[in-house]
Enzyme design. Structure first.
Site, PDB file in Angstrom:
ATOM      1  N   HIS A 348      58.855  85.047  43.519  1.00 38.96           N
ATOM      2  CA  HIS A 348      59.262  83.646  43.727  1.00 38.96           C
ATOM      3  C   HIS A 348      60.699  83.335  43.333  1.00 38.96           C
ATOM      4  O   HIS A 348      61.253  82.323  43.766  1.00 38.96           O
ATOM      5  CB  HIS A 348      58.316  82.735  42.937  1.00 38.96           C
ATOM      6  N   SER A 464      55.408  70.360  45.250  1.00 40.76           N
ATOM      7  CA  SER A 464      56.721  70.897  45.621  1.00 40.76           C
ATOM      8  C   SER A 464      57.257  70.167  46.839  1.00 40.76           C
ATOM      9  O   SER A 464      56.546  69.976  47.819  1.00 40.76           O
ATOM     10  CB  SER A 464      56.609  72.390  45.944  1.00 40.76           C
TER      11      SER A 464
END
Length: 631
Positions: A348, A464
Site C-alpha cells: 500500500h 477513503s
C-alpha cells in the site's frame, strides 16, 4: 475513467491511446491545498460531536481552541512555509509515505487483497493457461505504460453527455502545460498518474524504524513462487521486446512440472513478519551471502505465485493459499490457484486503491478478452531448464529459527482476520439513483445503523476519498459519521415508531446531501485528517511535548469501522484488515441492483452478526424509500 480502446490481433501493447499517458501531468493543479486552520478545527469538531457526550465534547472544544490559538497556529505556519519551498509536490506526499513506511505492523495487516472473477470461458481457467495469459497481459500493460500509450485516467462529471472520442482528438493537440485547463472546460477532470511509476519493478525493503521503497526499472525478469520455491526467468529482452506467450507458457509449465520439494525453510514467509524483525533477518540474509538473490527478487517486474489449492474455508482466504508462497514486499503478488482463481496482494505504501484497482482491472480484462494462449495451445519448444533459474539461499541457525517463528505466527488463528461476504440483492445504485439519493451515503448509514443495532454505539469511522485530482495527491480520510447520520440511525433503530415515513425519508435525504458535501470537500483537499496528520508529523520532529489534541482526542488511535469502496466489473471482492484489533474492515461495491460487501475482523461471530445487521439496515432503508403513503 474512459474505457480502454482495444486492439485486434497480436500486439505488445494493451492499447494505443490517442492522448499520451502523462499528457495532463504537467498542468494538474500543482499542489493539494492546505486548508485554513480554522476550517480544519471546525470540521474536526463536527466529526467528534456524534462520538462524544456533552461533557466530553466541551472538553474537546477547549483543547481544540487552545491548539488553534497556540502551538497549532505555529505548526500551521511552518507547514505552509515548507509547502511553498516544495512546490513540485503535495504537502501530504512525504508524511503520507512515511506513515506507511514507518509502520512496523506485518504487511498482512497493511496490504490489500483483491479477488477477481474467473474467466467466463471455463476452459481458460486451467492454472497454466490462466497464469500465462495474466502474465502476458501484465507485461503488455507495463510496456504500454512505459511507451506512453496507456490512456490517462480522466473523470467525466457528465459521462452520458460526453463525446469522448471528439474530446480526445482535440485535447491531444493542446500543449501539456494547458491540457488540464482544456479538459476542465468540458467538465472532464484528469487524475494524477504519478503512482503508476511504482506498479512494476518496485519493492518495499524492510529497514529498522522506516522501510525503503525502491524501483529498479532495469529489471527484465519475473519471480515465480511455487511451494515456497522461487524461480526467475527473463520476460523482456535487451531491446524491450516481450517474451513470446508460448515461451512464457513453456517456462511456467516447466516450473509447474518441477519436482523440487518444498523447502524446509521458505524465506518468503519472512515478508509476513513485523517489519523490524524482518529488517534484522534481511540483514542476516545479506550477511550469509544472499545479497544477489535479494536484489533479483526486489528488481523483478512482479511476483507470480502459483498455488496448489484454493482454501476450503472462504472465510479464511486471507492468504489465498500458502503463506510461504508470497513475497509481500513487492508492489503486487499475482496469485493463481489450481482452479484458475486470480487474486492479488497489493503493497500500500507506493499507491492507493484507485490506482491498484484500475491497473489490476485492466490486466484482468485484457487477459480474458484477448488471451494470448488457449487451452489447446502448445508451449514453445525451448530450453526452459536453461532459461529458468531456481534461487538457492544460504541460511544459518538464526535465519532458520526466524523462519520457524514466522510460520508459527501465521499458524495462530487469531493472528489472521477472517472475512465474511454478504450480497444485498434488493436494490443497488440504479434503485437509489431513482430516488435521487447518494448510494454511498446510504451504505455508510446502513453500516452505522448495523453497528448501533448490535452494540448501541456510534463509533469512529473512516472512508477513503481520493485526492488524485491534484498532483501527487493520495487520499483524504473522510469521517462519514455526523450528527445527521447519528440522528437518522437512532430514528430507524431506536425510535422507529416515533417517526412517520415522510420524516424518515427527509432524514435520509438530509444524510445524503451532507455526505455529498463531505465528499466534495474531501476530494477538493478540504478535509481535516490529512492536515492534522501533517501537523502531528511536524510536531513529532521537534523536541517538545505533543499537544493534548494529539494525545487525548483519539485522532490517531485508529477507527473501529474502516471502510472503502471501489467499482470494477471484474472485481469479485476486495479485503483489507481492520484498523484496530476490535474493529472491522468493511469493503462494499455497487452494481445496478445489488450491493456486495466483505467484512473482515478477528472474531468470526462479530463479523457475521454485523453483516446480518447491515443487511437488515439496508432492508429498512429501502423499505422506507419505496413506501409512498398517502399523506
Amino acid at each position: 475513467a474512459r474505457p480502454w480502446k482495444r486492439l485486434r490481433g497480436p500486439d505488445d501493447y494493451l492499447q494505443r491511446s490517442l492522448v499520451p499517458t502523462m499528457h495532463y501531468q504537467k498542468s494538474l493543479p500543482s499542489r493539494l491545498p492546505i486548508p485554513k486552520l480554522e476550517d480544519t478545527m471546525r470540521r474536526f469538531l463536527a466529526a467528534q460531536r456524534p462520538l462524544l457526550s456533552d461533557d466530553q465534547f466541551r472538553t474537546t472544544e477547549k483543547i481544540a481552541q487552545d491548539f488553534l490559538n497556540g502551538v497549532g497556529r505555529e505548526l500551521h505556519k511552518e507547514l505552509v512555509t515548507r509547502d511553498k519551498l516544495n512546490n513540485h509536490t503535495s504537502y501530504i506526499s512525504g508524511p503520507w509515505l512515511d506513515m506507511y513506511l514507518k509502520n512496523r505492523k506485518s504487511l498482512l495487516d497493511m496490504n490489500a487483497f483483491t479477488l477477481f472473477h474467473q474467466d467466463p470461458k471455463t476452459e481458460y481457467n486451467q492454472q497454466l493457461v490462466r497464469a500465462t495469459n495474466l502474465t502476458c497481459s501484465a507485461l503488455r500493460f507495463m510496456k504500454t505504460l512505459r511507451a506512453g500509450l496507456l490512456e490517462p485516467t480522466v473523470f467525466y462529471s457528465e459521462p452520458s453527455k460526453s463525446n469522448r472520442h471528439l474530446f480526445e482528438r482535440v485535447i491531444r493537440w493542446v500543449p501539456p502545460s494547458l491540457s488540464w485547463y482544456g479538459a476542465h472546460m468540458v467538465n472532464a477532470y484528469p487524475l494524477d498518474m504519478s503512482q503508476y511509476y511504482r506498479i512494476f519493478n518496485s519493492t518495499r525493503i524492510p529497514r529498522r524504524g522506516r522501510d525503503e521503497l525502491v524501483t529498479h526499472e532495469e529489471g527484465r525478469h519475473i519471480v515465480v513462487m511455487r511451494k515456497g520455491n522461487m524461480y526467475v526467468f527473463d520476460v523482456v529482452d535487451r531491446d524491450g521486446n516481450l517474451l513470446k506467450p508460448a515461451e512464457i507458457q513453456a517456462h511456467l509449465k516447466y516450473i509447474l512440472d518441477d519436482l523440487t520439494p518444498a523447502p524446509a525453510f521458505p524465506i518468503g514467509v519472512l515478508s509476513t513478519e513485523n517489519r523490524d524483525v524482518w529488517a534484522h533477518l534481511r540483514d542476516k540474509l545479506v550477511h550469509c551471502g544472499n545479497a544477489d538473490n535479494l536484489r533479483t527478487i526486489e528488481s523483478a517486474v512482479f511476483c507470480l505465485c502459483l498455488d496448489d489449492a484454493v482454501p476450503e474455508n472462504q472465510e479464511n482466504l486471507w492468504l489465498m493459499g500458502n503463506s510461504c508462497n508470497r513475497w509481500l514486499d513487492k508492489s503486487f503478488n499475482f496469485c493463481i490457484s489450481t482452479s484458475g482463481e486470480f487474486s492479488a496482494f497489493s503493497e500500500h505504501s507506493w499507491g492507493d486503491g484507485l490506482i491498484g484497482s484500475l491497473a489490476l482491472g485492466g490486466i484482468h480484462k485484457d487477459s480474458t478478452e484477448r488471451p494470448q494462449v488457449h487451452p489447446a495451445s502448445a508451449a514453445a519448444a525451448v530450453d526452459s531448464a536453461a532459461a529458468v533459474r531456481l534461487l538457492k539461499f544460504n541460511l544459518d541457525s538464526e535465519l532458520k529459527e526466524g523462519i520457524k517463528k514466522a510460520k508459527d505466527n501465521i499458524s495462530l488463528a487469531e493472528s489472521q482476520p477472517g472475512v465474511e461476504f454478504m450480497e444485498f440483492r434488493k436494490g443497488g445504485k440504479e434503485t437509489l439513483k431513482k430516488y435521487k439519493i447518494s448510494s454511498d451515503s446510504m451504505v455508510q448509514l446502513a453500516i452505522q445503523m448495523g453497528f448501533l443495532r448490535l452494540y448501541g454505539q456510534t463509533v469512529p469511522t473512516s472512508e477513503s476519498c481520493s485526492t488524485a485530482g491534484f498532483k501527487h495527491g493520495r487520499y483524504e480520510v473522510m469521517m462519514p459519521v455526523n450528527m445527521y447520520t447519528k440522528e437518522c440511525a437512532h430514528a430507524f433503530v431506536c425510535q422507529r415508531d416515533q417517526h412517520t415515513t415522510q420524516q424518515l425519508k427527509a432524514m435520509l435525504h438530509q444524510c445524503s446531501d451532507h455526505h455529498r458535501q463531505l465528499i466534495r470537500e474531501a476530494s477538493a483537499g478540504q478535509g481535516f485528517f490529512c492536515h492534522l496528520y501533517c501537523l502531528y508529523d511536524l510536531s513529532t520532529s521537534k523536541d517538545q511535548e505533543l499537544h493534548s489534541l494529539f494525545t487525548d482526542c483519539g485522532i490517531l488511535n485508529g477507527f473501529t469501522l474502516s471502510t472503502s469502496t471501489v467499482s470494477a466489473p471484474s472485481l469479485k471482492t476486495f479485503v483489507f484488515a481492520p484498523d484496530v484489533p476490535e474493529g472491522f474492515g468493511v469493503f462494499y461495491t455497487f452494481h445496478d441492483n445489488t450491493i456486495f460487501f466483505s467484512l473482515s475482523s478477528f472474531l468470526p461471530r462479530s463479523r457475521q452478526e454485523l453483516s446480518q445487521s447491515i443487511f437488515k439496515s439496508l432492508e429498512d432503508i429501502f423499505t422506507v424509500l419505496e413506501e409512498n403513503p398517502l399523506e
